[in-house]
Write a protein that holds these residues in place. Structure first.
Motif, short mmCIF file in Angstrom:
data_model
loop_
_atom_site.label_atom_id
_atom_site.label_comp_id
_atom_site.label_asym_id
_atom_site.label_seq_id
_atom_site.Cartn_x
_atom_site.Cartn_y
_atom_site.Cartn_z
N SER A 105 -74.58 -3.61 49.25
CA SER A 105 -73.99 -2.32 48.89
C SER A 105 -72.59 -2.51 48.30
CB SER A 105 -73.92 -1.41 50.11
OG SER A 105 -75.19 -1.19 50.66
N ALA A 106 -71.83 -3.41 48.92
CA ALA A 106 -70.45 -3.64 48.46
C ALA A 106 -70.42 -4.21 47.06
CB ALA A 106 -69.74 -4.58 49.42
N ILE A 107 -71.34 -5.13 46.76
CA ILE A 107 -71.38 -5.75 45.43
C ILE A 107 -71.87 -4.76 44.37
CG2 ILE A 107 -72.55 -7.52 44.05
CD1 ILE A 107 -72.56 -9.26 46.63
N TYR A 108 -72.86 -3.93 44.74
CA TYR A 108 -73.38 -2.96 43.77
C TYR A 108 -72.43 -1.78 43.59
CZ TYR A 108 -77.06 -1.17 40.79
OH TYR A 108 -77.77 -0.75 39.70
N GLY A 109 -71.77 -1.38 44.68
CA GLY A 109 -70.73 -0.36 44.60
C GLY A 109 -71.19 1.03 44.22
N SER A 110 -72.28 1.49 44.83
CA SER A 110 -72.79 2.82 44.51
C SER A 110 -72.29 3.87 45.49
CB SER A 110 -74.33 2.81 44.53
OG SER A 110 -74.84 4.13 44.46
N GLY A 111 -72.05 5.08 45.00
CA GLY A 111 -71.60 6.16 45.86
C GLY A 111 -72.73 6.87 46.58
N THR A 112 -73.98 6.47 46.33
CA THR A 112 -75.11 7.06 47.02
C THR A 112 -76.19 6.01 47.22
OG1 THR A 112 -76.61 8.97 47.04
CG2 THR A 112 -76.39 7.78 44.96
#
Length: 351
Positions: A105-112
């Motif tokens: 999640s941290a690497i992809y960095g999506s808000g949802t």
């Protein structure tokens, strides 16, 4: 040292409080209050960035983003990891973190939470409120490129910013989810541009009252039309959402400027706005690490049956936690250098 603009710090303080409220409305999330908050609480920060924008070489924009946005992003992620390691001691108060899922999640960095690939084979969880730091990092780069490419031509810059904005919304609409909150970075360009225009034409001084009235109307109309989720570049009505975000932001800016012209003691509010980056990151740490707010809400809602009281106390807890953060973090060597690098740079420059 650049002289701070007091009313901008007040707007930042209000914006951060609205973000905290927006994440804490519980049963009222989809009410008209929730829609009004979501219409402006994030857009106003992009509008302010446009207002404060000064053309810079790409290298300086890149370096500034590394130090002022990516460093806090990294530090906040590490803080979440450290705190959640104590789950085995306080299982009822601290969340248990799935490390593999968290770092994806941290690497992809999506808000949802999303399935970014065509075959829906992988689910990537939302990284939380600090998607905003990645969106602003790339949003700054995109906006600087637009202004630099069409220097001195507000008309063409506005057209390009409009195109990029709606491409961001369109990508979400056709289920293309770019990493690092790039959809949001693109969709924010008209907010940047509106702030830039407000400063360039001096709209607050020239048309303050009329602009404030118009802004309120646009803000209300956009909220009535549905939600703006800028974290994923989605709105029920993108055009109205953009107009409402701009109008609401102008309203907050004008009212803050008027407030600063009074003799009111606003030092605490200004400081909260100055520390808005720490506020956001502490809020994210709370959301991702601690189960305290949920227990406050659940206990009060169950024992009193009063939803408004339960939500209010949960908001108060989250607000006070950020106040503790802005008091303590500036006093912690090394830690403060991650969040306030301009004031407390590392002795060894590695970015």
């Amino acid at each position: 040292m650049k002289r701070r603009i007091d009313w901008i710090d007040i707007v930042r303080a209000v914006g951060m409080f609205l973000i905290i409220m927006g994440h804490t409305l519980e049963v009222y999330t989809y009410s008209i209050v929730g829609k009004l908050i979501f219409a402006v609480h994030v857009p106003v920060f992009f509008v302010l960035s446009g207002y404060l924008y000064k053309e810079k070489p790409f290298k300086k924009v890149f370096k500034g983003g590394n130090v002022n946005l990516l460093l806090p992003y990294l530090a906040t992620l590490l803080n979440v990891v450290i705190i959640t390691r104590f789950n085995f001691i306080f299982p009822n108060w601290i969340y248990n973190l799935d490390m593999r899922s968290f770092w994806v999640s941290a690497i992809y960095g999506s808000g949802t939470t999303l399935n970014p690939f065509w075959d829906k084979s992988l689910t990537i969880n939302a990284i939380g409120a600090i998607w905003f730091l990645l969106a602003m990092y790339f949003g700054n780069i995109i906006f600087n490129f637009i202004i630099d490419s069409f220097r001195g031509n507000l008309y063409i810059s506005g057209i390009v910013a409009t195109i990029v904005t709606f491409v961001g919304f369109y990508l979400t609409d056709i289920d293309i989810w770019l990493p690092w909150s790039l959809n949001a970075a693109m969709a924010s360009q008209l907010f940047y541009y509106s702030g830039y225009l407000i400063k360039k034409i001096d709209l607050i001084e020239k048309y303050g009252r009329f602009g404030c009235f118009t802004g309120i109307v646009l803000w209300i109309v956009s909220a009535q039309s549905g939600f703006l989720y800028l974290n994923i570049a989605y709105a029920d009505s993108p055009i109205l959402a953009i107009l409402g975000g701009i109008g609401g932001s102008f309203t907050l800016m004008y009212l803050a400027k008027i407030l600063c012209e009074t003799k009111a003691d606003l030092k605490a509010v200004k400081y909260y706005g100055q520390m808005s980056l720490i506020v956001l990151c502490v809020h994210l740490i709370d959301l991702n690490s601690l189960a305290i707010s949920g227990k406050i809400y659940g206990t009060l809602a169950q024992t009193t049956g009063n939803q408004i009281l339960a939500v209010s106390m949960e908001i108060l807890y989250r607000f006070l936690l950020t106040v503790v953060g802005i008091i303590i973090i500036p006093k912690l060597p090394i830690v403060r250098s991650f969040y306030l690098n301009r004031t407390y740079p590392f002795r060894t420059k590695f970015l």
